[in-house]
Design a protein around this motif. Structure first.
Motif, PDB file in Angstrom:
ATOM      1  N   ALA A 173     -46.236 -20.626 -25.546  1.00 40.85           N
ATOM      2  CA  ALA A 173     -47.614 -20.897 -25.133  1.00 40.85           C
ATOM      3  C   ALA A 173     -48.416 -21.534 -26.264  1.00 40.85           C
ATOM      4  O   ALA A 173     -49.247 -22.424 -26.034  1.00 40.85           O
ATOM      5  CB  ALA A 173     -48.279 -19.605 -24.670  1.00 40.85           C
ATOM      6  N   ILE A 174     -48.161 -21.092 -27.483  1.00 39.55           N
ATOM      7  CA  ILE A 174     -48.848 -21.687 -28.644  1.00 39.55           C
ATOM      8  C   ILE A 174     -48.356 -23.111 -28.880  1.00 39.55           C
ATOM      9  O   ILE A 174     -49.145 -24.009 -29.193  1.00 39.55           O
ATOM     10  CB  ILE A 174     -48.631 -20.801 -29.883  1.00 39.55           C
ATOM     11  CG1 ILE A 174     -49.339 -19.458 -29.697  1.00 39.55           C
ATOM     12  CG2 ILE A 174     -49.142 -21.499 -31.141  1.00 39.55           C
ATOM     13  CD1 ILE A 174     -48.953 -18.415 -30.722  1.00 39.55           C
ATOM     14  N   VAL A 217     -53.343 -22.966 -22.569  1.00 38.84           N
ATOM     15  CA  VAL A 217     -53.912 -24.246 -22.158  1.00 38.84           C
ATOM     16  C   VAL A 217     -54.818 -24.066 -20.947  1.00 38.84           C
ATOM     17  O   VAL A 217     -55.923 -24.619 -20.879  1.00 38.84           O
ATOM     18  CB  VAL A 217     -52.784 -25.254 -21.858  1.00 38.84           C
ATOM     19  CG1 VAL A 217     -53.344 -26.520 -21.233  1.00 38.84           C
ATOM     20  CG2 VAL A 217     -52.013 -25.590 -23.135  1.00 38.84           C
ATOM     21  N   THR A 218     -54.367 -23.259 -19.982  1.00 37.50           N
ATOM     22  CA  THR A 218     -55.160 -23.043 -18.768  1.00 37.50           C
ATOM     23  C   THR A 218     -56.413 -22.233 -19.063  1.00 37.50           C
ATOM     24  O   THR A 218     -57.503 -22.557 -18.562  1.00 37.50           O
ATOM     25  CB  THR A 218     -54.307 -22.330 -17.696  1.00 37.50           C
ATOM     26  OG1 THR A 218     -53.163 -23.145 -17.394  1.00 37.50           O
ATOM     27  CG2 THR A 218     -55.112 -22.105 -16.418  1.00 37.50           C
ATOM     28  N   ILE A 249     -51.885 -18.451 -13.860  1.00 39.56           N
ATOM     29  CA  ILE A 249     -51.161 -18.089 -15.093  1.00 39.56           C
ATOM     30  C   ILE A 249     -50.556 -16.688 -14.964  1.00 39.56           C
ATOM     31  O   ILE A 249     -50.887 -15.791 -15.749  1.00 39.56           O
ATOM     32  CB  ILE A 249     -52.090 -18.176 -16.320  1.00 39.56           C
ATOM     33  CG1 ILE A 249     -53.460 -17.496 -16.040  1.00 39.56           C
ATOM     34  CG2 ILE A 249     -52.292 -19.619 -16.729  1.00 39.56           C
ATOM     35  CD1 ILE A 249     -54.343 -17.383 -17.260  1.00 39.56           C
ATOM     36  N   PRO A 250     -49.649 -16.465 -13.994  1.00 44.16           N
ATOM     37  CA  PRO A 250     -49.070 -15.124 -13.830  1.00 44.16           C
ATOM     38  C   PRO A 250     -48.253 -14.713 -15.049  1.00 44.16           C
ATOM     39  O   PRO A 250     -47.484 -15.500 -15.589  1.00 44.16           O
ATOM     40  CB  PRO A 250     -48.181 -15.270 -12.585  1.00 44.16           C
ATOM     41  CG  PRO A 250     -47.832 -16.729 -12.554  1.00 44.16           C
ATOM     42  CD  PRO A 250     -49.046 -17.444 -13.078  1.00 44.16           C
ATOM     43  N   VAL A 251     -48.438 -13.487 -15.463  1.00 45.22           N
ATOM     44  CA  VAL A 251     -47.716 -12.934 -16.608  1.00 45.22           C
ATOM     45  C   VAL A 251     -46.618 -12.002 -16.103  1.00 45.22           C
ATOM     46  O   VAL A 251     -46.880 -11.097 -15.300  1.00 45.22           O
ATOM     47  CB  VAL A 251     -48.682 -12.179 -17.552  1.00 45.22           C
ATOM     48  CG1 VAL A 251     -47.911 -11.318 -18.544  1.00 45.22           C
ATOM     49  CG2 VAL A 251     -49.563 -13.170 -18.299  1.00 45.22           C
ATOM     50  N   LEU A 252     -45.401 -12.232 -16.543  1.00 51.18           N
ATOM     51  CA  LEU A 252     -44.282 -11.363 -16.193  1.00 51.18           C
ATOM     52  C   LEU A 252     -44.419 -10.072 -16.968  1.00 51.18           C
ATOM     53  O   LEU A 252     -44.593 -10.087 -18.197  1.00 51.18           O
ATOM     54  CB  LEU A 252     -42.962 -12.043 -16.541  1.00 51.18           C
ATOM     55  CG  LEU A 252     -41.681 -11.339 -16.092  1.00 51.18           C
ATOM     56  CD1 LEU A 252     -41.549 -11.385 -14.580  1.00 51.18           C
ATOM     57  CD2 LEU A 252     -40.463 -11.989 -16.758  1.00 51.18           C
TER      58      LEU A 252
END
Length: 256
Positions: free
Chosen positions: A38-39, A131-132, A221-224
């Motif tokens: 993500a970074i 980003v989102t 932006i779903p997080v697992l």
């Protein structure tokens, strides 16, 4: 997006990511690899819009090898505490990270130019997570609330039941510390995360809403996150799964 609109949102110069860690040596690599991706995606943003990023892992009362695992990600800062409370870990971690951001930069950002993102050590954010969030912030969001998705620890039939009980979509009603972003000035005005061992995310969002913040509740932006039943926080996601997926006769949606 709800709440009062802002004509011009402050440009985000710094992103602070805080992750509480409590005995997560097995799942922590998944979390940190996902954060790295993500970074990296954020680093593709052209200058001068590209923000600086500070990641702080708060190792809270760990009795396993989480600290040794975390050390493999040398770019991420680490702090060890012995609170045994997720609210304390998030609160103290954000305080330290904000202090680091303000002292390391010649052009120190004001609180309105710092974005705080939180997730959990048993979770994996998507590559476009940051980003989102920052795109929503540029459009006036002061608070971003994302969704979560259980991993393979939840059997297929259990996942179907979870999905039936868990509304997911734009404007969803859920609050998850594993997928939350907030502008630092609004976070501080709301009194920070409460130093509690449960529901620190829900309490913070309630305080932010009292301030009338502009919020975006998104499913983009779903997080697992871990589908296990025994979690580290007394009333965390594992408790939600026990109460709502395991109960054969219980129906309805708990807002978290």
């Amino acid at each position: 997006m709800t709440g009062p609109s802002r004509i011009e949102a402050a440009r985000i110069k710094d992103v602070v990511i805080v992750v509480p860690v409590r005995d997560e040596e097995v799942l922590l690599p998944r979390c940190l690899n996902a954060l790295t991706a993500a970074i990296d995606a954020l680093c593709a943003v052209p200058e001068p819009e590209r923000p600086r990023v500070c990641v702080l892992l708060v190792l809270d009362h760990c009795t396993d090898l989480s600290s040794r695992v975390a050390a493999n990600w040398s770019a991420f800062r680490r702090r060890e505490i012995d609170a045994g409370a997720v609210g304390v870990a998030r609160r103290e971690g954000i305080r330290q990270a904000l202090g680091h951001v303000r002292t390391r930069n010649d052009d120190a950002a004001s609180a309105s130019q710092i974005w705080i993102a939180t997730t959990d050590a048993d979770s994996a954010v998507p590559p476009h997570w940051l980003v989102t969030q920052l795109a929503l912030a540029r459009n006036g969001a002061e608070l971003v609330l994302g969704t979560v998705q259980p991993d393979d620890d939840l059997a297929a039939h259990e996942l179907l039941r979870w999905e039936a009980l868990h509304t997911i979509g734009e404007g969803h009603p859920h609050v998850h510390g594993a997928n939350l972003g907030v502008r630092a000035d609004r976070y501080l005005a709301a009194g920070e995360f409460a130093p509690v061992d449960r529901d620190e995310d829900v309490l913070l969002v309630a305080a932010l809403r009292q301030l009338g913040v502009s919020e975006a509740r998104t499913a983009l932006i779903p997080v697992l996150t871990s589908g296990r039943r025994i979690g580290r926080a007394p009333a965390g996601f594992a408790g939600y799964l026990r109460d709502h997926v395991d109960a054969e006769n219980k129906s309805g949606i708990m807002i978290r």
